[in-house]
Design a protein around this motif. Structure first.
Motif, PDB file in Angstrom:
ATOM      1  N   MET A  62       0.847  -1.176   0.000  1.00  0.00           N
ATOM      2  CA  MET A  62       0.000   0.000   0.000  1.00  0.00           C
ATOM      3  C   MET A  62       0.892   1.238   0.000  1.00  0.00           C
ATOM      4  O   MET A  62       1.833   1.306   0.787  1.00  0.00           O
ATOM      5  CB  MET A  62      -0.904  -0.020   1.237  1.00  0.00           C
ATOM      6  CG  MET A  62      -1.735   1.222   1.392  1.00  0.00           C
ATOM      7  SD  MET A  62      -3.044   1.134   2.629  1.00  0.00           S
ATOM      8  CE  MET A  62      -2.172   0.716   4.102  1.00  0.00           C
ATOM      9  N   ASP A  71      -4.319  -6.101  -0.890  1.00  0.00           N
ATOM     10  CA  ASP A  71      -3.003  -6.680  -1.202  1.00  0.00           C
ATOM     11  C   ASP A  71      -3.043  -7.570  -2.443  1.00  0.00           C
ATOM     12  O   ASP A  71      -2.050  -7.679  -3.153  1.00  0.00           O
ATOM     13  CB  ASP A  71      -2.467  -7.495  -0.018  1.00  0.00           C
ATOM     14  CG  ASP A  71      -2.018  -6.608   1.129  1.00  0.00           C
ATOM     15  OD1 ASP A  71      -1.769  -5.408   0.898  1.00  0.00           O
ATOM     16  OD2 ASP A  71      -1.925  -7.129   2.259  1.00  0.00           O
ATOM     17  N   ARG A  72      -4.166  -8.191  -2.701  1.00  0.00           N
ATOM     18  CA  ARG A  72      -4.263  -9.076  -3.864  1.00  0.00           C
ATOM     19  C   ARG A  72      -4.157  -8.306  -5.190  1.00  0.00           C
ATOM     20  O   ARG A  72      -4.016  -8.912  -6.242  1.00  0.00           O
ATOM     21  CB  ARG A  72      -5.529  -9.926  -3.795  1.00  0.00           C
ATOM     22  CG  ARG A  72      -6.800  -9.141  -4.030  1.00  0.00           C
ATOM     23  CD  ARG A  72      -8.070  -9.974  -3.968  1.00  0.00           C
ATOM     24  NE  ARG A  72      -8.185 -10.795  -5.163  1.00  0.00           N
ATOM     25  CZ  ARG A  72      -8.627 -12.030  -5.182  1.00  0.00           C
ATOM     26  NH1 ARG A  72      -9.023 -12.611  -4.080  1.00  0.00           N
ATOM     27  NH2 ARG A  72      -8.703 -12.684  -6.309  1.00  0.00           N
ATOM     28  N   TYR A  73      -4.220  -6.978  -5.141  1.00  0.00           N
ATOM     29  CA  TYR A  73      -4.183  -6.167  -6.365  1.00  0.00           C
ATOM     30  C   TYR A  73      -2.867  -5.418  -6.547  1.00  0.00           C
ATOM     31  O   TYR A  73      -2.793  -4.483  -7.347  1.00  0.00           O
ATOM     32  CB  TYR A  73      -5.379  -5.201  -6.376  1.00  0.00           C
ATOM     33  CG  TYR A  73      -6.677  -5.957  -6.227  1.00  0.00           C
ATOM     34  CD1 TYR A  73      -7.078  -6.886  -7.191  1.00  0.00           C
ATOM     35  CD2 TYR A  73      -7.476  -5.801  -5.114  1.00  0.00           C
ATOM     36  CE1 TYR A  73      -8.242  -7.617  -7.038  1.00  0.00           C
ATOM     37  CE2 TYR A  73      -8.644  -6.518  -4.954  1.00  0.00           C
ATOM     38  CZ  TYR A  73      -9.021  -7.429  -5.920  1.00  0.00           C
ATOM     39  OH  TYR A  73     -10.180  -8.158  -5.775  1.00  0.00           O
ATOM     40  N   ARG A  74      -1.829  -5.827  -5.848  1.00  0.00           N
ATOM     41  CA  ARG A  74      -0.507  -5.211  -6.040  1.00  0.00           C
ATOM     42  C   ARG A  74      -0.095  -5.340  -7.502  1.00  0.00           C
ATOM     43  O   ARG A  74      -0.246  -6.390  -8.113  1.00  0.00           O
ATOM     44  CB  ARG A  74       0.531  -5.884  -5.157  1.00  0.00           C
ATOM     45  CG  ARG A  74       0.394  -5.532  -3.718  1.00  0.00           C
ATOM     46  CD  ARG A  74       1.615  -5.997  -2.927  1.00  0.00           C
ATOM     47  NE  ARG A  74       1.391  -5.866  -1.505  1.00  0.00           N
ATOM     48  CZ  ARG A  74       1.482  -4.732  -0.839  1.00  0.00           C
ATOM     49  NH1 ARG A  74       1.785  -3.626  -1.454  1.00  0.00           N
ATOM     50  NH2 ARG A  74       1.271  -4.701   0.465  1.00  0.00           N
ATOM     51  N   GLY A  75       0.425  -4.238  -8.046  1.00  0.00           N
ATOM     52  CA  GLY A  75       0.857  -4.224  -9.438  1.00  0.00           C
ATOM     53  C   GLY A  75      -0.263  -3.984 -10.435  1.00  0.00           C
ATOM     54  O   GLY A  75      -0.025  -3.940 -11.641  1.00  0.00           O
ATOM     55  N   TRP A 120      -1.103   0.052  -7.932  1.00  0.00           N
ATOM     56  CA  TRP A 120      -1.087  -0.233  -6.505  1.00  0.00           C
ATOM     57  C   TRP A 120       0.138  -1.037  -6.217  1.00  0.00           C
ATOM     58  O   TRP A 120       0.830  -1.191  -5.421  1.00  0.00           O
ATOM     59  CB  TRP A 120      -2.338  -1.018  -6.129  1.00  0.00           C
ATOM     60  CG  TRP A 120      -2.552  -1.160  -4.665  1.00  0.00           C
ATOM     61  CD1 TRP A 120      -2.402  -2.292  -3.934  1.00  0.00           C
ATOM     62  CD2 TRP A 120      -2.974  -0.160  -3.726  1.00  0.00           C
ATOM     63  NE1 TRP A 120      -2.718  -2.072  -2.624  1.00  0.00           N
ATOM     64  CE2 TRP A 120      -3.063  -0.769  -2.468  1.00  0.00           C
ATOM     65  CE3 TRP A 120      -3.278   1.189  -3.831  1.00  0.00           C
ATOM     66  CZ2 TRP A 120      -3.447  -0.083  -1.315  1.00  0.00           C
ATOM     67  CZ3 TRP A 120      -3.658   1.866  -2.706  1.00  0.00           C
ATOM     68  CH2 TRP A 120      -3.743   1.255  -1.465  1.00  0.00           C
TER      69      TRP A 120
END
Length: 178
Positions: free
Chosen positions: A1, A66-70, A178
């Motif tokens: 984040m 967190d599952r959407y990092r990148g 993200w």
């Protein structure tokens, strides 16, 4: 984040995710988009400052940003106004709790995605708001907060993102990878 983002319960998000389902959702959104673009194929509600979410995945359940990092993520905060309107308005947490109570554990209604090709069908064939896709869960939460007028059924992530970017009822907190 990102360090400079201070999340709160009731913040809302849209994400451009990968996969066959996301590709299908983007195609349906683009078909009806007034700007001929569709950036986001999924959306959800942020339930705490740590980035925990409530969203429609395989079931309607808790998740995490967190599952959407990148991935490209848009986060918006509804701006709640005090109103003397006779319409019942909930605070952020009460709205989230009500939506979770009504929908947690339900299966994702995959059969409703093709209905979004014909917007009136998606709006009127939600079985009285019982079976909601991800963006309708977000829109229903907004409705309970008092920042969405009109029906929540038939909304899609692209509609939400376009409205959040152009509306005085939402403050965009983040729009990027993200």
């Amino acid at each position: 984040m990102p360090a400079d983002i201070e999340l709160r319960a009731g913040d809302l998000f849209c994400v451009r995710s990968a996969g066959l389902l996301s590709f299908a959702i983007l195609a349906v959104e683009r078909f009806n988009a007034k700007d001929d673009r569709a950036e986001f194929g999924h959306s959800g509600v942020i339930v705490d400052a740590l980035g925990s979410t409530f969203e429609a995945l395989v079931t309607l359940r808790y998740g995490s940003l967190d599952r959407y990092r990148g991935k490209h993520v848009l986060i918006a905060r509804p701006v709640l106004k005090v109103s003397r309107s006779p319409v019942q308005r909930y605070d952020r947490q009460a709205a989230i709790n009500r939506v979770i109570r009504e929908h947690q554990g339900q299966i994702y209604p995959f059969w409703r995605i093709p209905l979004h090709l014909v917007p009136p069908a998606s709006k009127y064939l939600s079985v009285a708001g019982r079976w909601l896709v991800c963006s309708e869960v977000v829109a229903k939460t907004e409705s309970y907060m008092g920042v969405l007028s009109g029906p929540y059924a038939g909304r899609n992530p692209d509609d939400l993102a376009d409205r959040w970017r152009l509306s005085w009822t939402h403050q965009v907190l983040f729009d990027g990878v993200w």
